[in-house]
Design a protein around this motif. Structure first.
Motif, mmCIF file in Angstrom:
data_model
loop_
_atom_site.group_PDB
_atom_site.id
_atom_site.type_symbol
_atom_site.label_atom_id
_atom_site.label_comp_id
_atom_site.label_asym_id
_atom_site.label_seq_id
_atom_site.Cartn_x
_atom_site.Cartn_y
_atom_site.Cartn_z
ATOM 1 N N PRO A 39 -5.310 12.902 -0.970
ATOM 2 C CA PRO A 39 -4.586 11.638 -1.051
ATOM 3 C C PRO A 39 -4.933 10.804 -2.278
ATOM 4 C CG PRO A 39 -6.428 11.406 0.456
ATOM 5 C CD PRO A 39 -6.392 12.859 0.049
ATOM 6 N N VAL A 40 -3.932 10.062 -2.719
ATOM 7 C CA VAL A 40 -4.123 8.975 -3.680
ATOM 8 C C VAL A 40 -3.506 7.746 -3.037
ATOM 9 C CG1 VAL A 40 -3.436 8.041 -5.907
ATOM 10 C CG2 VAL A 40 -4.114 10.451 -5.721
ATOM 11 N N LEU A 41 -4.243 6.651 -3.041
ATOM 12 C CA LEU A 41 -3.759 5.403 -2.455
ATOM 13 C C LEU A 41 -3.663 4.348 -3.541
ATOM 14 C CD1 LEU A 41 -4.479 3.832 0.915
ATOM 15 C CD2 LEU A 41 -5.095 2.463 -1.087
ATOM 16 N N THR A 42 -2.536 3.648 -3.562
ATOM 17 C CA THR A 42 -2.403 2.495 -4.432
ATOM 18 C C THR A 42 -2.249 1.258 -3.559
ATOM 19 O OG1 THR A 42 0.025 2.645 -4.615
ATOM 20 C CG2 THR A 42 -1.292 3.883 -6.215
ATOM 21 N N ILE B 100 0.849 -1.188 0.000
ATOM 22 C CA ILE B 100 0.000 0.000 0.000
ATOM 23 C C ILE B 100 0.882 1.234 0.000
ATOM 24 C CG2 ILE B 100 -1.709 1.323 1.297
ATOM 25 C CD1 ILE B 100 -2.774 -1.296 2.416
ATOM 26 N N THR B 101 0.582 2.166 -0.885
ATOM 27 C CA THR B 101 1.322 3.419 -0.964
ATOM 28 C C THR B 101 0.338 4.583 -0.882
ATOM 29 O OG1 THR B 101 3.045 2.432 -2.340
ATOM 30 C CG2 THR B 101 2.895 4.827 -2.340
ATOM 31 N N LEU B 102 0.685 5.579 -0.100
ATOM 32 C CA LEU B 102 -0.146 6.772 0.054
ATOM 33 C C LEU B 102 0.629 7.989 -0.428
ATOM 34 C CD1 LEU B 102 -2.700 8.195 1.229
ATOM 35 C CD2 LEU B 102 -1.440 8.385 3.398
ATOM 36 N N GLY C 190 0.205 -1.811 7.141
ATOM 37 C CA GLY C 190 1.460 -1.153 6.832
ATOM 38 C C GLY C 190 1.382 -0.460 5.477
ATOM 39 N N TYR C 191 2.124 0.612 5.318
ATOM 40 C CA TYR C 191 2.092 1.350 4.054
ATOM 41 C C TYR C 191 3.324 2.241 3.953
ATOM 42 C CZ TYR C 191 0.511 5.320 6.904
ATOM 43 O OH TYR C 191 0.419 6.310 7.851
ATOM 44 N N GLU C 192 3.592 2.678 2.753
ATOM 45 C CA GLU C 192 4.643 3.650 2.496
ATOM 46 C C GLU C 192 4.000 4.946 2.029
ATOM 47 O OE1 GLU C 192 7.205 1.945 -0.403
ATOM 48 O OE2 GLU C 192 8.072 0.467 0.966
ATOM 49 N N CYS D 262 -5.356 13.615 3.998
ATOM 50 C CA CYS D 262 -4.376 12.550 4.146
ATOM 51 C C CYS D 262 -4.355 12.022 5.578
ATOM 52 C CB CYS D 262 -2.989 13.052 3.743
ATOM 53 S SG CYS D 262 -2.820 13.390 1.972
ATOM 54 N N TRP D 263 -4.556 12.911 6.557
ATOM 55 C CA TRP D 263 -4.572 12.449 7.940
ATOM 56 C C TRP D 263 -5.764 11.536 8.210
ATOM 57 C CZ3 TRP D 263 -1.297 11.433 11.450
ATOM 58 C CH2 TRP D 263 -0.075 12.096 11.471
ATOM 59 N N ARG D 264 -6.884 11.784 7.558
ATOM 60 C CA ARG D 264 -8.016 10.851 7.680
ATOM 61 C C ARG D 264 -7.574 9.443 7.290
ATOM 62 N NH1 ARG D 264 -12.918 13.659 4.239
ATOM 63 N NH2 ARG D 264 -13.310 15.475 5.585
ATOM 64 N N VAL D 265 -6.898 9.368 6.161
ATOM 65 C CA VAL D 265 -6.487 8.076 5.629
ATOM 66 C C VAL D 265 -5.413 7.451 6.495
ATOM 67 C CG1 VAL D 265 -5.454 6.917 3.644
ATOM 68 C CG2 VAL D 265 -7.134 8.740 3.285
ATOM 69 N N ARG D 266 -4.466 8.245 6.954
ATOM 70 C CA ARG D 266 -3.408 7.705 7.813
ATOM 71 C C ARG D 266 -4.000 7.088 9.083
ATOM 72 N NH1 ARG D 266 1.888 10.381 6.681
ATOM 73 N NH2 ARG D 266 2.412 10.207 8.886
#
Length: 230
Positions: free
Chosen positions: A57-60, A3-5, A34-36, A21-25
């Motif tokens: 944010p964009v998440l992959t 997962i990448t943010l 875990g994510y980068e 982005c903080w919502r997603v974090r």
């Protein structure tokens, strides 16, 4: 799958301040995923061309690409259903309503408190762009919009129902934080990250709630770099 943010950064790459982005974090931490992160700045639109999107944010997640913080939170609930954040049905409708409340009542009040501090926290190369776009949005100069005392009064009024709820429970979602907490915390953390302005009075239940939110999930937010560290 990794997962990448893509995460908004400021004048220091370690300064990550986007409320969305903080919502997603926080949602990722809630689920123990875990994510980068990849640091991104306002004018690096080409870096997000693969997502057909121009902001974070964009998440992959492997081959999956998800944009918009709320849609990312929904995706995480579907892909990783353990420890749901938003829920479904009636629960989802209620948290979606709270999302609109935060975005339309709380975030504008916070912006009025920290507008000029936010400008200073942004990378120098992005400041002209930020000023132009935000002044067009508000129809006034940032200097005019920036009014911390008025913003605090506006915020105090907006948070009245939140304050009442927090007199009855540790978190908005009960004994442990979840979707509603992360939606509000994202905006509060945004302001806290870029400014030393007092947001709410120390005696306010919202202040104690915010302190608890900094500590949850092994202190992921408490460990974050803020303007105080630079």
């Amino acid at each position: 799958m990794a997962i990448t943010l893509y995460d908004l950064c400021g004048r220091d790459e370690r300064l990550r301040f986007s409320p969305y982005c903080w919502r997603v974090r926080m949602a990722l931490a809630h689920k123990g995923l875990g994510y980068e992160t990849i640091a991104w700045r306002f004018q690096e639109k080409d870096a997000l061309a693969f997502a057909d999107y121009d902001k974070v944010p964009v998440l992959t997640d492997g081959d999956t690409v998800v944009t918009d913080s709320f849609e990312i939170m929904r995706y995480l609930d579907r892909a990783y259903p353990e420890a749901p954040v938003l829920g479904e049905g009636v629960s989802f409708q209620r948290v979606q309503f709270f999302k609109y409340f935060v975005e339309r009542s709380v975030t504008p009040a916070l912006f009025r408190i920290v507008a000029m501090d936010l400008l200073a926290a942004i990378h120098p190369d992005d400041r002209a762009y930020f000023r132009e776009t935000r002044e067009a949005r508000f129809g006034a100069s940032l200097e005019t919009v920036h009014n911390p005392e008025q913003g605090r009064q506006q915020l105090k009024q907006a948070l009245a129902p939140v304050r009442t709820q927090l007199q009855e429970s540790l978190f908005l979602d009960g004994e442990a934080p979840s979707g509603a907490d992360y939606l509000l915390f994202g905006s509060m953390m945004w302001a806290y990250t870029v400014s030393t302005e007092q947001l709410v009075e120390e005696s306010d239940p919202v202040s104690a709630w915010f302190a608890r939110m900094l500590e949850v999930h092994d202190g992921v937010a408490e460990k974050a770099i803020t303007i105080r560290d630079l």
